[in-house]
Design a protein around this motif. Structure first.
Motif, PDB file in Angstrom:
ATOM      1  N   THR A   1     -21.503 -27.115  22.617  1.00  0.00           N
ATOM      2  CA  THR A   1     -21.159 -25.707  22.012  1.00  0.00           C
ATOM      3  C   THR A   1     -20.513 -26.118  20.709  1.00  0.00           C
ATOM      4  O   THR A   1     -20.041 -24.837  20.131  1.00  0.00           O
TER       5      THR A   1
ATOM      6  N   ASP B   1     -15.294 -20.829  22.968  1.00  0.00           N
ATOM      7  CA  ASP B   1     -16.416 -21.695  22.778  1.00  0.00           C
ATOM      8  C   ASP B   1     -17.077 -21.836  23.902  1.00  0.00           C
ATOM      9  O   ASP B   1     -18.408 -21.543  24.069  1.00  0.00           O
TER      10      ASP B   1
ATOM     11  N   HIS C   1     -23.197 -17.018  17.736  1.00  0.00           N
ATOM     12  CA  HIS C   1     -22.047 -17.812  18.416  1.00  0.00           C
ATOM     13  C   HIS C   1     -20.582 -17.874  17.390  1.00  0.00           C
ATOM     14  O   HIS C   1     -19.726 -17.687  17.877  1.00  0.00           O
TER      15      HIS C   1
ATOM     16  N   ASP D   1     -18.133 -24.543  14.018  1.00  0.00           N
ATOM     17  CA  ASP D   1     -19.194 -25.512  14.402  1.00  0.00           C
ATOM     18  C   ASP D   1     -19.699 -25.631  12.873  1.00  0.00           C
ATOM     19  O   ASP D   1     -21.180 -25.943  12.833  1.00  0.00           O
TER      20      ASP D   1
HETATM   21 FE   LIG Z   1     -19.041 -23.575  19.350  1.00  0.00          FE
END
Ligand SMILES: [Fe+2]
Ligand SMILES: [Fe+2]
Length: 310
Positions: A310, A222, A108, A141
């Motif tokens: 997320t 995202d 991701h 993140d």
């Molecule tokens: Fe993310």
């Protein structure tokens, strides 16, 4: 930033506690933390790190990214730019950590990095400079290194406490990046802190209006990637059309801007129209996948706002 009380400690990957649980996150706390860092933070290129370049190429070959990234000229421009971005070594180490312990997050982070750079190319006039400042995707993140792995990988609905710890990855990323970069005002820190905020101030951690175009691009990428990708909390992902409908719905509710949505939809078309000429369908035909426990809290089975995690 406005005062916020930490519910979980913020620590580095090598187990240095930067701020304990219960600490108040104020401007003064951040500034004293920044000035306490006497080390020189080394930097390196994300694409030159470990097997990142090959892994990213593999991820971008999978649908729907194989269509989004089908224009070879655009792709090499974007990859050249990402290659020239240098990030703090602890950010590179976080990629090793995620690759080993939470592969979905590893994938991701890299995909959001590439996709947000591609969108910025369309939408942001000085996008090369802004991408350098933002070191966009690779760090958005980063704060998830502070979230216990059993929460990140939990397949059942999260409890409210677990959800709050997860949400704190925004503040944690901001604190870690401010510390590593010795700068509490960097764009990369801002992206980490604000990528779950919304235009209508319905997001977190501060519920402030999302205003920075660069942050907004990461936000859209995202959510999109979270919808179409494997996630622990649902057996199957959203199909691409339904994911784009969800993103369109967010723009209809003024949570995100139309330009970024149009750019994303345009990139999903094989003909690659300019985003300004792209007409977005308002029709809703898709359905969210069965068995999706996204946004459901264990204790009360009530829905929180979507796209929280997320
Ligand atoms: Fe993310
Ligand atoms: Fe996030």
């Amino acid at each position: 930033m406005s005062t916020m009380k930490l519910i979980h400690e913020i620590r580095t990957l090598d187990n240095q506690v930067l701020l304990p649980a219960g600490a108040e996150l104020t401007d003064e706390t951040i500034e004293s933390l920044v000035s306490s860092n006497k080390h020189t933070t080394r930097t390196g290129s994300v694409l030159h790190h470990a097997s990142v370049k090959e892994d990213l190429a593999h991820f971008l070959n999978q649908p729907p990214y194989n269509v989004i990234f089908s224009d070879q000229k655009q792709v090499s421009e974007v990859l050249d730019l990402i290659e020239s971005v240098h990030v703090a070594v602890p950010v590179l180490q976080s990629l090793d950590y995620f690759k080993q312990h939470d592969f979905n997050t590893y994938r991701h982070i890299l995909v959001v990095s590439a996709l947000s750079t591609l969108l910025a190319r369309d939408l942001v006039p000085d996008y090369q400079d802004r991408i350098h400042e933002a070191a966009t995707g690779p760090a958005h993140d980063l704060g998830k290194v502070c979230v216990p792995l059993h929460i990140l990988k939990k397949t059942d609905p999260l409890t409210q406490t677990e959800r709050n710890i997860l949400k704190q990855h925004t503040a944690a990323g901001y604190v870690l990046l401010s510390y590593y970069l010795k700068d509490s005002k960097s764009l990369t820190g801002k992206v980490a802190r604000d990528h779950h905020e919304r235009r209508d101030a319905s997001g977190y951690p501060r519920a402030i209006p999302l205003t920075d175009p660069m942050v907004e691009i990461v936000t859209v990428c995202d959510v999109y990637d979270a919808l179409i990708s494997p996630r622990p909390y649902r057996p199957i992902s959203y199909d691409n059309r339904t994911a784009l409908e969800e993103i369109t719905g967010m723009a209809e509710r003024n949570e995100i801007g139309w330009e970024a949505v149009k750019a994303l939809v345009a990139l999903n078309r094989k003909t690659k129209p300019h985003y300004s000429e792209c007409i977005v369908s308002h029709e809703k035909r898709g359905t969210s996948p069965r068995g999706n426990v996204y946004g459901i809290t264990a204790e009360d089975e009530s829905h929180n706002s979507d796209y929280d995690d997320t």
